[in-house]
Design a protein around this motif. Structure first.
Motif, PDB file in Angstrom:
ATOM      1  N   THR A 173       0.834  -1.205   0.000  1.00  0.00           N
ATOM      2  CA  THR A 173       0.000   0.000   0.000  1.00  0.00           C
ATOM      3  C   THR A 173       0.867   1.253   0.000  1.00  0.00           C
ATOM      4  O   THR A 173       1.978   1.259   0.541  1.00  0.00           O
ATOM      5  CB  THR A 173      -0.922   0.019   1.224  1.00  0.00           C
ATOM      6  OG1 THR A 173      -0.135  -0.069   2.418  1.00  0.00           O
ATOM      7  CG2 THR A 173      -1.906  -1.123   1.179  1.00  0.00           C
ATOM      8  N   THR A 174       0.335   2.318  -0.575  1.00  0.00           N
ATOM      9  CA  THR A 174       1.020   3.614  -0.578  1.00  0.00           C
ATOM     10  C   THR A 174       0.429   4.501   0.505  1.00  0.00           C
ATOM     11  O   THR A 174      -0.654   4.233   1.032  1.00  0.00           O
ATOM     12  CB  THR A 174       0.862   4.307  -1.936  1.00  0.00           C
ATOM     13  OG1 THR A 174      -0.538   4.638  -2.121  1.00  0.00           O
ATOM     14  CG2 THR A 174       1.330   3.407  -3.074  1.00  0.00           C
ATOM     15  N   GLU A 175       1.125   5.581   0.807  1.00  0.00           N
ATOM     16  CA  GLU A 175       0.629   6.514   1.815  1.00  0.00           C
ATOM     17  C   GLU A 175      -0.715   7.108   1.393  1.00  0.00           C
ATOM     18  O   GLU A 175      -1.619   7.275   2.221  1.00  0.00           O
ATOM     19  CB  GLU A 175       1.651   7.623   2.048  1.00  0.00           C
ATOM     20  CG  GLU A 175       1.264   8.571   3.180  1.00  0.00           C
ATOM     21  CD  GLU A 175       2.347   9.590   3.481  1.00  0.00           C
ATOM     22  OE1 GLU A 175       2.062  10.516   4.267  1.00  0.00           O
ATOM     23  OE2 GLU A 175       3.463   9.467   2.930  1.00  0.00           O
ATOM     24  N   ALA A 176      -0.862   7.415   0.102  1.00  0.00           N
ATOM     25  CA  ALA A 176      -2.122   7.981  -0.393  1.00  0.00           C
ATOM     26  C   ALA A 176      -3.270   6.990  -0.237  1.00  0.00           C
ATOM     27  O   ALA A 176      -4.390   7.368   0.126  1.00  0.00           O
ATOM     28  CB  ALA A 176      -1.971   8.381  -1.860  1.00  0.00           C
ATOM     29  N   GLN A 177      -3.014   5.715  -0.507  1.00  0.00           N
ATOM     30  CA  GLN A 177      -4.059   4.694  -0.351  1.00  0.00           C
ATOM     31  C   GLN A 177      -4.446   4.529   1.114  1.00  0.00           C
ATOM     32  O   GLN A 177      -5.633   4.384   1.442  1.00  0.00           O
ATOM     33  CB  GLN A 177      -3.567   3.364  -0.930  1.00  0.00           C
ATOM     34  CG  GLN A 177      -3.443   3.381  -2.445  1.00  0.00           C
ATOM     35  CD  GLN A 177      -2.664   2.188  -2.982  1.00  0.00           C
ATOM     36  OE1 GLN A 177      -1.995   1.466  -2.228  1.00  0.00           O
ATOM     37  NE2 GLN A 177      -2.717   1.985  -4.286  1.00  0.00           N
ATOM     38  N   ARG A 178      -3.459   4.586   1.987  1.00  0.00           N
ATOM     39  CA  ARG A 178      -3.760   4.463   3.417  1.00  0.00           C
ATOM     40  C   ARG A 178      -4.535   5.677   3.914  1.00  0.00           C
ATOM     41  O   ARG A 178      -5.379   5.563   4.815  1.00  0.00           O
ATOM     42  CB  ARG A 178      -2.462   4.277   4.209  1.00  0.00           C
ATOM     43  CG  ARG A 178      -1.757   2.954   3.887  1.00  0.00           C
ATOM     44  CD  ARG A 178      -0.696   2.617   4.915  1.00  0.00           C
ATOM     45  NE  ARG A 178       0.443   3.539   4.878  1.00  0.00           N
ATOM     46  CZ  ARG A 178       1.534   3.355   4.156  1.00  0.00           C
ATOM     47  NH1 ARG A 178       1.628   2.297   3.359  1.00  0.00           N
ATOM     48  NH2 ARG A 178       2.530   4.221   4.203  1.00  0.00           N
ATOM     49  N   GLU A 179      -4.300   6.828   3.311  1.00  0.00           N
ATOM     50  CA  GLU A 179      -5.034   8.042   3.694  1.00  0.00           C
ATOM     51  C   GLU A 179      -6.511   7.902   3.344  1.00  0.00           C
ATOM     52  O   GLU A 179      -7.390   8.295   4.127  1.00  0.00           O
ATOM     53  CB  GLU A 179      -4.429   9.256   2.985  1.00  0.00           C
ATOM     54  CG  GLU A 179      -5.146  10.572   3.272  1.00  0.00           C
ATOM     55  CD  GLU A 179      -5.134  10.962   4.745  1.00  0.00           C
ATOM     56  OE1 GLU A 179      -6.079  11.663   5.165  1.00  0.00           O
ATOM     57  OE2 GLU A 179      -4.197  10.556   5.470  1.00  0.00           O
ATOM     58  N   VAL A 180      -6.818   7.335   2.171  1.00  0.00           N
ATOM     59  CA  VAL A 180      -8.214   7.074   1.802  1.00  0.00           C
ATOM     60  C   VAL A 180      -8.862   6.166   2.843  1.00  0.00           C
ATOM     61  O   VAL A 180      -9.996   6.395   3.294  1.00  0.00           O
ATOM     62  CB  VAL A 180      -8.297   6.415   0.404  1.00  0.00           C
ATOM     63  CG1 VAL A 180      -9.720   5.952   0.102  1.00  0.00           C
ATOM     64  CG2 VAL A 180      -7.813   7.375  -0.668  1.00  0.00           C
TER      65      VAL A 180
END
Length: 369
Positions: free
Chosen positions: A148-155
């Protein structure tokens, strides 16, 4: 423009979860949208009890994926590194936390399971945690998705509170249904007890309530227990099997109440796709004591093609007496009673005492009318 588009997509995702409890396949649609927004092959929503999986939905997966999870004990933290890596409600866990959990203990069966199904990576969140049950949501990533990326985890972090609100709505809807069912139970004359997906009592009839007592059955912290330790061990085993949907055998658990023997039957109730563990999952019925004392043994002998001696053994067995007591009452050895029962089983086409008693009870009921 990019920020506005992200906000719009986040709003659409939140709307899907808000509507999920009220629409056909609403939860599936919302979870698939979450998987898409987080670059995941699949999204998962589950409720874990302390001895079973109360609810487990994984998008775009076959039943094998779910069944294997249960068979390897995927709800246990010593098996599943995702469970071991859980953090407090609404806090994220992802690959870094999985690695830390696996460094402490690695279960090869679970590792083989997630690798075969290409679901080794991802991000997750505990939504709520209460005694005996944990609700969580996860995005499952495989090698094709990558970590996972940071942006995906933010969602994932933003949508968590909305999913929790939707689960609370589902909880309310299911409790209303359970309350209506409890009202129907009160009108039943038979003794029945309902258990939810984590094995807690969620309803019972008045007849069942009358059988509760310090020498029979008790409800402690909403858990149904038998007074005798050996009977309770068998009861908990049968409840666990019924929760897992594997309890298919005949009723064979006897409880000795003051009024006489009572036969307990533990069964799985039909399950809907979208119930989160609050709806009744198991029914325990208590069959009233069999009292064939006023039925002449000859009538039972005629109906089942038994000798008079064999019919008398069956009558005593149906009254709840053990083989040892029957031997004493008939002034014969226990071995003689055992030999008679073997012949009786063959004549009646049964293999167990519980089946024989059920057959005899049906005959007794008919000839008593």
């Amino acid at each position: 423009m990019g920020i506005d588009r992200d906000q719009s997509r986040a709003g659409d995702l939140a709307e899907l979860f808000t509507r999920a409890p009220f629409e056909d396949a609403g939860w599936d649609k919302a979870l698939k949208a979450l998987a898409s927004e987080t670059g995941s092959s699949r999204a998962q929503l589950l409720a874990l009890g302390d001895r079973n999986t109360a609810f487990n939905w994984v998008t775009d997966s076959d039943q094998t994926f779910i069944d294997e999870f249960v068979s390897i004990g995927g709800y246990r933290p010593d098996v599943n590194y995702r469970v071991a890596a859980t953090r407090p409600p609404l806090e994220l866990s992802w690959e870094a936390h999985y690695a830390a959990a696996r460094a402490v203990s690695t279960n090869e069966s679970y590792l083989d399971y997630v690798r075969r199904h290409d679901a080794e990576f991802g991000v997750q969140m505990v939504l709520s945690q209460r005694p005996r049950v944990l609700f969580g949501i996860a995005a499952l990533h495989g090698t094709r998705d990558g970590p996972t990326t940071e942006a995906q985890r933010e969602v994932f972090a933003r949508i968590g509170p909305t999913v929790l609100d939707a689960i609370r709505l589902q909880d309310s809807i299911e409790h209303q249904g359970a309350a209506l069912l409890q009202g129907s139970l009160e009108a039943m004359s038979s003794a029945a007890i309902l258990l939810d997906a984590v094995g807690k009592v969620c309803g019972m009839t008045g007849a069942a309530r009358d059988l509760l007592g310090p020498r029979t059955l008790q409800v402690r912290a909403r858990v149904l227990r038998a007074a005798r330790q050996d009977v309770d061990l068998a009861l908990q085993t049968q409840i666990g099997a019924a929760l897992a949907g594997t309890r298919t055998g005949p009723a064979d658990l006897w409880l000795h109440a003051d009024e006489g023997p009572v036969l307990l039957d533990v069964r799985t109730l039909p399950r809907q796709d979208w119930t989160f563990g609050f709806a009744p999952r198991v029914i325990v019925t208590l069959r009233a004591p069999i009292t064939p004392a006023n039925v002449p043994p000859q009538r039972l002998a005629d109906a089942l093609k038994l000798t008079m001696a064999e019919a008398e053994v069956v009558m005593l067995l149906a009254q709840g007496h053990s083989r040892q007591i029957i031997a004493g009452m008939r002034n014969v050895s226990v071995q003689t009673v055992v030999a008679q029962l073997r012949t009786i089983f063959q004549k009646c086409g049964v293999n167990r005492e519980a089946e024989l008693v059920a057959t005899a009870g049906s005959v007794i009921e008919m000839v008593s009318r």
